[in-house]
Design an enzyme around this catalytic site. Structure first.
Site, PDB file in Angstrom:
ATOM      1  N   GLY A  34     -43.386  73.789  66.089  1.00  0.00           N
ATOM      2  CA  GLY A  34     -42.138  73.938  65.331  1.00  0.00           C
ATOM      3  C   GLY A  34     -41.021  74.470  66.203  1.00  0.00           C
ATOM      4  NE  ARG A  59     -39.718  77.351  79.240  1.00  0.00           N
ATOM      5  CZ  ARG A  59     -40.986  77.702  79.105  1.00  0.00           C
ATOM      6  NH1 ARG A  59     -41.839  77.485  80.082  1.00  0.00           N
ATOM      7  NH2 ARG A  59     -41.417  78.262  78.005  1.00  0.00           N
ATOM      8  CG  ASN A  60     -38.428  70.431  78.279  1.00  0.00           C
ATOM      9  OD1 ASN A  60     -39.067  69.901  79.171  1.00  0.00           O
ATOM     10  ND2 ASN A  60     -38.968  71.301  77.440  1.00  0.00           N
ATOM     11  CB  THR A  83     -35.889  70.987  71.879  1.00  0.00           C
ATOM     12  OG1 THR A  83     -36.979  71.550  71.170  1.00  0.00           O
ATOM     13  CG2 THR A  83     -36.276  70.833  73.324  1.00  0.00           C
ATOM     14  CD  GLU A 135     -45.957  71.546  78.980  1.00  0.00           C
ATOM     15  OE1 GLU A 135     -46.283  70.494  79.544  1.00  0.00           O
ATOM     16  OE2 GLU A 135     -46.784  72.409  78.602  1.00  0.00           O
ATOM     17  CG  ASP A 173     -39.995  71.722  68.268  1.00  0.00           C
ATOM     18  OD1 ASP A 173     -39.208  72.511  68.820  1.00  0.00           O
ATOM     19  OD2 ASP A 173     -41.175  71.577  68.638  1.00  0.00           O
ATOM     20  CE  LYS A 204     -40.360  70.358  71.721  1.00  0.00           C
ATOM     21  NZ  LYS A 204     -39.806  71.596  72.258  1.00  0.00           N
TER      22      LYS A 204
END
Lengths: 304, 304
Positions: B106, B225-226, B218, B251, B214, B161
């Site tokens: 989530g 981080r992405n 994000t 990731e 999510d 995502k």
């Protein structure tokens, strides 16, 4: 009109200069022979304008083509923008052909459009030729327009997202964070989908650019008026205080009443809409409203 | 372990102090009798850790209960996190009962969780009793946990995502604005839905908290981080430069390879994933990648 006509600028869009190719007028007769009319009037004021336009466009032999860019639901009648236009015209020009109606919607915060930053929109119409005409008219190197036949879905998405954005703004005002706001966005989207499906819209519309796309930009862009209104409420200001300090129309406020009535009429649960209504019109404390949303007893996730 | 054990703090979460009730250890044997194991290992490193855990948990009589919180797809095998755990365990303890597996996912940016700001998560498991157990374990006054049986959908949403967030970050780095980023979010959600449906997940999952919720946090939270990785690329830094300057695992980078392979295997069009792959691994200029996304010939909006 006078001021903008002279300066070619508006204080609402600092830095943007209106092209000399655009002529400004408040003479209603100017639209009598327009090929396409773009109706950009706040929803609660549309009817009064279109009531006055009726006699003017009566002279128009061919069916009128109207593109609505308003996002909201009319109070009391619970009509969508294109329905208000059709209703007003049908009363004033019974013998003329019915207008061709389209909607242009999507994530389009104005200051970004004014800077020609890239964006995507939906041209929705039951009349595919009109949708394609609108697509061709508005497409350019930085604006991409998709067509969609689902006028009901696009207009509902545009209306309800403003209510959800007020809730998102309340989260911001309470400094609840992006995790909470994103959960609210997801639950808000589920409310839009439930109402839309009960009313006969296509679920796909809500998961597209005019649905979740517009919802995301409205909930996250600092410039959004509905989000800003919610933020002020979350910080403890009253609605009257906020509205007194802005010269913009906050569509979501009046639309909250209409959407709540639609939810009741169609027996659809919309707890975020109820919470926003309670904060706006029932003097509920924003902290209690958000807390009660978070503690709702609903253990298995449900969307549709 | 030593440093955090002594200071009870991590430089990745400034201000957060780990409760004395939490014991830190790097002794793998400590998990042998755990009621529930939370697996919080970056996806590309999971297998090597679970390979070593296998012999330890072989001693465990009852089936192991494991909750995975990782978001990604293993390179080459194209397995999801829970599949990697099951695969590693099945190789090392053939005679033991199969593990009970759940996913917790989530919109949960860590610095906000560390401050106990409100959030919502999904506990997903094919084993309803385990999903409810995880729900009860993690629910508290500020964290709301919903159950969902669709493990495949929740893990796919969490993996893809991160790839979309890299694209969103590229938009930010190019200063393309929130209209463009929100359109990208909507088109990215459509890509997730198409892949998920081709693989047998429930569409509803993608429109819920672990899906669009999510995705929103994000794409919009500055801390992600992405998203930050994408932003650096959009500003002209190379991937190697960015990765050299962070001690966190991004990731989405490795997962981009895996998701692109899944898309090819299932014959699903994922243009945003292709664009991110081209920027990360094929030296494409981010400006060209975004421009080519915007100019794709696709006139009628399509989600599923």
């Amino acid at each position: 009109v006078g001021e903008v006509s002279r300066t070619r600028q508006s204080e609402r869009l600092p830095g943007f200069v209106l092209s000399r190719e655009v002529e400004l007028t408040d003479d209603l007769r100017s639209i009598a022979h327009a090929d396409v009319i773009v109706s950009a009037i706040p929803v609660q004021y549309m009817r009064s304008v279109w009531d006055r336009l009726g006699p003017v466009v009566r002279a128009h032999g061919a069916p009128l083509s109207v593109v609505s860019v308003a996002k909201g639901i009319e109070n009391d009648t619970l009509l969508r923008p294109t329905q208000v236009i059709a209703d007003a015209l049908s009363r004033s020009q019974a013998s003329s052909p019915a207008p061709r109606l389209a909607v242009l919607s999507g994530p389009t915060i104005a200051p970004e459009l004014a800077r020609c930053l890239p964006a995507a929109m939906i041209a929705a119409s039951a009349d595919q030729a009109l949708a394609q005409q609108v697509q061709a008219m508005f497409s350019n190197s930085w604006l991409r327009v998709y067509t969609n036949p689902d006028v009901l879905g696009v207009e509902l998405a545009g209306a309800v997202k403003n209510v959800i954005a007020i809730a998102a703004g309340i989260c911001d005002g309470l400094q609840a964070g992006n995790n909470a706001k994103s959960a609210l966005l997801a639950r808000g989207l589920a409310e839009i989908v439930r109402l839309g499906q009960a009313m006969g819209a296509r679920a796909d519309t809500f998961f597209g650019i005019a649905g979740v796309g517009d919802l995301a930009t409205t909930c996250f862009s600092p410039e959004g008026r509905n989000r800003s209104c919610g933020e002020a409420l979350g910080r403890g200001r009253t609605l009257d205080e906020f509205l007194a300090g802005t010269n913009s129309v906050v569509e979501g406020v009046a639309t909250t009443r209409s959407v709540r009535e639609l939810a009741h009429r169609h027996a659809v649960e919309m707890p975020i809409v109820e919470a926003v209504h309670a904060v706006l019109f029932e003097d509920q404390d924003p902290i209690d409203a958000i807390a009660s949303l978070m503690s709702r007893v609903q253990k298995a996730e449900r969307v549709g």
